[in-house]
Design an enzyme around this catalytic site. Structure first.
Site, PDB file in Angstrom:
ATOM      1  N   GLY A   1       0.799  -1.222   0.000  1.00 34.43           N
ATOM      2  CA  GLY A   1       0.000   0.000   0.000  1.00 34.43           C
ATOM      3  C   GLY A   1       0.827   1.264   0.000  1.00 34.43           C
ATOM      4  O   GLY A   1       0.288   2.355  -0.122  1.00 34.43           O
TER       5      GLY A   1
ATOM      6  N   PRO B   1       9.869   5.422  -4.401  1.00 37.00           N
ATOM      7  CA  PRO B   1      10.541   6.005  -5.569  1.00 37.00           C
ATOM      8  C   PRO B   1      11.160   4.907  -6.430  1.00 37.00           C
ATOM      9  O   PRO B   1      11.579   3.861  -5.910  1.00 37.00           O
ATOM     10  CB  PRO B   1      11.618   6.898  -4.947  1.00 37.00           C
ATOM     11  CG  PRO B   1      11.105   7.217  -3.576  1.00 37.00           C
ATOM     12  CD  PRO B   1      10.387   5.980  -3.134  1.00 37.00           C
TER      13      PRO B   1
ATOM     14  N   TYR C   1      26.676  -3.108   5.563  1.00 39.59           N
ATOM     15  CA  TYR C   1      27.384  -1.961   4.985  1.00 39.59           C
ATOM     16  C   TYR C   1      28.075  -1.133   6.073  1.00 39.59           C
ATOM     17  O   TYR C   1      28.968  -0.342   5.771  1.00 39.59           O
ATOM     18  CB  TYR C   1      26.428  -1.054   4.213  1.00 39.59           C
ATOM     19  CG  TYR C   1      25.728  -1.695   3.035  1.00 39.59           C
ATOM     20  CD1 TYR C   1      26.066  -2.971   2.600  1.00 39.59           C
ATOM     21  CD2 TYR C   1      24.724  -1.020   2.352  1.00 39.59           C
ATOM     22  CE1 TYR C   1      25.419  -3.558   1.533  1.00 39.59           C
ATOM     23  CE2 TYR C   1      24.074  -1.598   1.269  1.00 39.59           C
ATOM     24  CZ  TYR C   1      24.414  -2.868   0.872  1.00 39.59           C
ATOM     25  OH  TYR C   1      23.771  -3.440  -0.194  1.00 39.59           O
TER      26      TYR C   1
END
Length: 511
Positions: A255, A259, A294
């Site tokens: 929902g 981007p 990372y």
């Protein structure tokens, strides 16, 4: 004697009127809870989600109830409050007829039988209905209500009016430019002025359509006939997984909108990472990909907090590594603490490993707890997905795999997309030690020259036109801006085929 008879008749009349005026006022079942669901047929895994998300009201108090399990992209919402189930049944029929999503308005403190005793003037419901300022708290809310253009609003009639909890609902959201269609349930009272008195609670730009009263013996055909008679405003509902090149977003099956291009932060050190994210946000980028492995989650969070960009406009992805799978719940909290964020937009499992199913179930719980909005997987392919998906409840919103012109996954991508899952590509420019070769490829360079753009832009545009979200890594502000500038040109079918022909099935990392 005549006075006694008259008094007895008066008591009887009052009791009869009470039964009519306070239609449906029975105690709520403790098992009722706020939930949003869709009426579209969904894959089995998504149906499981709907069942497991419906917890008891005690368990969901004060939680944010959002549209995490919406996969229809519907622009219609049916919101209703129900005590006896009559309004709930009508709401279900409306949702089925309109392919709408459903949201049950549940009080934070459930009504008991004593609360709903009409004959007791001091009962909770009587006190609320006689107090114009009463606003009973609601358990949960609808986070992405802005996706709805039409809201059917249902309630039982209490004292000829809508219960005060409906006022709470309307005042909890910005419903500007929404069309609201009220409906009520009552054996005798019509909708009357109950809807009109709600108008002042909303902005003047809200469009109110005439409502309808349904009796307790209303049939599904009665409801369908009414819905079909309405001239609902036309609106293009977004489809899950389809890229919108105007908004530069894609609707996930959770929902939420994400981007379609952003920044990968792999190999970026803390200072590099912060500067790169600042450059991304300044250039209009809003998607950031990081991971526990990372070692820069803290830098990502700091850069977001230091930015002037509103938090809700930024979409952050992080990942749990297999060495965290056996304590996934704690790892999720650790990520939140490191980044200093109230929620994480998406968490993925970095790649398959021991106890990955248990770790994913912990992600599901984090969604229920409001800590995470969407969840997914990284480095899962067809066989892995076929084995994994039947063991979980929430269909992943995204699968992130290595994808570039030399390793295209032309069979894997359509398979994943057919499940209603968005695909995202890491190493879109080839990855460490391979970028120069890929950017210098003669076919790609020729297409870039024809469009007056860089080879990197051609590759990233090729991904987007295949429906693959891109997260190229860079610490160069100029490259970061260039990697976002992908909408001033379009590749032809012939150019897409030329790049498709470059596939070598050449994977550049072991995942």
């Amino acid at each position: 004697m005549k006075r006694l008879i008259a008094l007895a008749l008066l008591v009887c009349m009052i009791s009869m009127l009470a039964a009519c005026s306070f239609e449906g006022a029975e105690s709520l079942s403790d098992s009722e809870s706020s939930t949003i669901s869709t009426t579209d047929s969904q894959p089995e895994a998504e149906s499981k989600t709907e069942e497991t998300d419906t917890d008891t009201s005690e368990e969901t108090d004060n939680e944010t109830v959002d549209s995490d399990n919406i996969s229809s992209g519907s622009n219609i919402l049916v919101a209703y409050f129900s005590c006896t189930g009559t309004t709930e049944q009508v709401a279900g029929w409306i949702a089925e007829e309109t392919a709408a999503d459903i949201y049950e308005i549940v009080p934070e403190i459930p009504y008991t039988e004593d609360d709903l005793n009409y004959n007791n003037s001091s009962s909770r419901a009587n006190q609320e209905q006689s107090d114009s300022s009463a606003r009973p708290a609601i358990s949960g809310n609808v986070e992405n209500i802005e996706q709805y253009d039409v809201i059917f609003l249902g309630y039982p009639i209490w004292h000829g009016q809508a219960p005060k909890i409906i006022s709470t609902f309307l005042e909890s959201y910005d419903l500007s430019d929404v069309t609201i269609i009220p409906f009520c349930t009552s054996h005798s009272s019509g909708i009357g002025s109950s809807a009109e008195k709600l108008h002042s609670l909303c902005a003047d730009t809200v469009t109110w359509m005439d409502g309808r009263r349904f009796s307790g013996d209303a049939t599904e055909s009665d409801v369908v006939e009414w819905v079909d008679s309405l001239e609902l405003p036309e609106s293009e509902a977004r489809t899950v997984g389809v890229f919108d090149f105007e908004t530069k977003t894609v609707l996930l099956n959770s929902g939420y909108e994400m981007p379609i291009m952003g920044l990968g932060t792999y190999s970026l050190t803390d200072e590099e990472c912060a500067v790169s994210i600042a450059a991304l946000l300044e250039a209009g980028g809003r998607l950031i990909d990081t991971a526990y492995m990372y070692g820069n989650e803290a830098a990502v969070g700091q850069a977001i907090r230091d930015s002037d960009v509103p938090r809700e406009e930024i979409f952050v992805i992080t990942k749990l590594y297999p060495n965290q799978f056996d304590h996934a719940a704690e790892a999720i909290d650790e990520a939140l603490e490191k980044m200093g964020l109230d929620y994480i937009d998406m968490i993925l499992l970095h790649h398959p490993g021991d106890r990955d199913v248990e770790a994913y179930l912990a992600l599901e719980q984090a969604v229920a707890d409001g800590k995470v909005h969407s969840i997914g997987l990284s480095n899962w392919y067809v066989e892995e997905l076929e084995e994994f998906l039947p063991q979980v409840n929430i269909t992943p919103a995204l699968v992130q795999n290595e994808i570039h012109p030399y390793y295209q996954e032309n069979e894997v991508i359509p398979y994943i997309q057919s499940l209603g899952i968005v695909v995202q590509g890491w190493y879109p420019l080839g990855g460490r030690g391979h970028t120069a070769e890929l950017l210098g490829d003669e076919a790609i360079s020729a297409i870039a020259e024809a469009h007056g753009v860089s080879s990197a832009q051609i590759i990233l545009r090729w991904d987007l036109q295949k429906g693959v979200v891109v997260i190229p890594g860079s610490s160069d502000p100029d490259h970061i801006r260039e990697n976002l500038d992908l909408f001033g040109f379009e590749l032809t079918d012939e150019e897409m085929e030329q790049i498709n022909a470059l596939d070598r099935n050449e994977k550049h990392d072991w995942y």
